[in-house]
Design a protein around this motif. Structure first.
Motif, PDB file in Angstrom:
ATOM      1  N   GLN A 134       0.831  -1.206   0.000  1.00 15.95           N
ATOM      2  CA  GLN A 134       0.000   0.000   0.000  1.00 15.95           C
ATOM      3  C   GLN A 134       0.864   1.255   0.000  1.00 15.95           C
ATOM      4  OE1 GLN A 134      -2.627  -0.369   3.354  1.00 15.95           O
ATOM      5  NE2 GLN A 134      -3.871  -1.947   2.376  1.00 15.95           N
ATOM      6  N   ASP A 137       2.220   1.656  -3.521  1.00 17.65           N
ATOM      7  CA  ASP A 137       1.159   2.111  -4.426  1.00 17.65           C
ATOM      8  C   ASP A 137       0.859   3.595  -4.222  1.00 17.65           C
ATOM      9  OD1 ASP A 137       1.020  -0.438  -5.449  1.00 17.65           O
ATOM     10  OD2 ASP A 137      -0.806  -0.991  -4.368  1.00 17.65           O
ATOM     11  N   THR A 138       0.910   4.038  -2.970  1.00 12.29           N
ATOM     12  CA  THR A 138       0.686   5.452  -2.671  1.00 12.29           C
ATOM     13  C   THR A 138       1.785   6.315  -3.281  1.00 12.29           C
ATOM     14  OG1 THR A 138      -0.487   4.926  -0.633  1.00 12.29           O
ATOM     15  CG2 THR A 138       0.429   7.145  -0.810  1.00 12.29           C
ATOM     16  N   ARG A 140       3.543   5.591  -5.936  1.00 14.03           N
ATOM     17  CA  ARG A 140       3.306   5.587  -7.388  1.00 14.03           C
ATOM     18  C   ARG A 140       2.271   6.643  -7.763  1.00 14.03           C
ATOM     19  NH1 ARG A 140       1.468   0.520  -8.322  1.00 14.03           N
ATOM     20  NH2 ARG A 140      -0.649   1.194  -7.880  1.00 14.03           N
ATOM     21  N   GLU A 141       1.172   6.686  -7.022  1.00 12.57           N
ATOM     22  CA  GLU A 141       0.097   7.629  -7.337  1.00 12.57           C
ATOM     23  C   GLU A 141       0.491   9.071  -7.018  1.00 12.57           C
ATOM     24  OE1 GLU A 141      -3.248   6.093  -5.167  1.00 12.57           O
ATOM     25  OE2 GLU A 141      -3.077   4.149  -6.193  1.00 12.57           O
ATOM     26  N   ARG A 142       1.102   9.277  -5.876  1.00 12.40           N
ATOM     27  CA  ARG A 142       1.415  10.635  -5.437  1.00 12.40           C
ATOM     28  C   ARG A 142       2.529  11.278  -6.241  1.00 12.40           C
ATOM     29  NH1 ARG A 142       1.630  11.092   0.778  1.00 12.40           N
ATOM     30  NH2 ARG A 142      -0.532  10.541   0.408  1.00 12.40           N
ATOM     31  N   ASP A 144       3.729   9.953  -9.290  1.00 16.15           N
ATOM     32  CA  ASP A 144       3.597   9.610 -10.707  1.00 16.15           C
ATOM     33  C   ASP A 144       4.910   8.999 -11.226  1.00 16.15           C
ATOM     34  OD1 ASP A 144       2.299   9.337 -13.144  1.00 16.15           O
ATOM     35  OD2 ASP A 144       3.060  11.276 -13.859  1.00 16.15           O
ATOM     36  N   ARG A 146       6.969   5.012 -11.949  1.00 16.66           N
ATOM     37  CA  ARG A 146       6.766   3.582 -12.115  1.00 16.66           C
ATOM     38  C   ARG A 146       7.112   2.903 -10.804  1.00 16.66           C
ATOM     39  NH1 ARG A 146       9.467   3.303 -16.084  1.00 16.66           N
ATOM     40  NH2 ARG A 146      11.416   2.672 -15.166  1.00 16.66           N
TER      41      ARG A 146
END
Length: 152
Positions: A134, A137-138, A140-142, A144, A146
């Motif tokens: 998690q 993944d956070t 990656r999203e925050r 941007d 890979r």
């Protein structure tokens, strides 16, 4: 095995840590799996020779991309990445691979202390894995970048 990506400075091209066929391993900063290249080389080579490198859903991280955006976050993300991937590797290789790892910083400590740390990892790594995933993944999203299994 290609370890040249760690030595190059500046922008380097993306090369996945393992080829599609699982025959070539690349230790580099654009597809990092464990923060220390020595540990990545040791453990990923074992997965490669066991024929389980492609099947083991390790997370890769664009370390160069994240470092450009936040060097501080890169350090902490590297730790989460290492814990997550070591947990998967622990389940995919014989225990002897971990016991024989001469790169283990814990060898500086007496055997009873090392045993407690090892037992704690063995007891909690499955439970902690989801938390590390998690976190990755956070990131990656925050930021941007890979950060996830190959091809995601």
């Amino acid at each position: 095995m290609n370890c040249s990506g760690y030595l190059l400075r500046g922008d380097t091209e993306y090369e996945p840590y393992v080829s599609d066929q699982g025959k070539t391993l690349s230790i580099n900063t654009r597809s990092a799996t464990i923060g220390f290249t020595s540990f990545a080389s040791y453990f990923l080579t074992h997965l490669l020779f066991l024929g389980t490198l492609v099947e083991t859903p390790l997370y890769e991280l664009d370390g160069e991309g994240l470092a450009r955006k936040s060097k501080e976050v890169m350090v902490w993300t590297g730790l989460a990445l290492g814990q997550y991937n070591l947990s998967l590797i622990f389940d995919a290789v014989p225990l002897r691979v971990f016991l024989d790892c001469g790169l283990d910083f814990d060898r500086w400590y007496p055997a009873p202390r090392r045993m407690l740390g090892s037992l704690r990892f063995m007891r909690t790594h499955h439970r902690d894995r989801e938390h590390h995933r998690q976190t990755l993944d956070t990131v990656r999203e925050r930021f941007d970048v890979r950060c996830g299994p190959l091809g995601s």
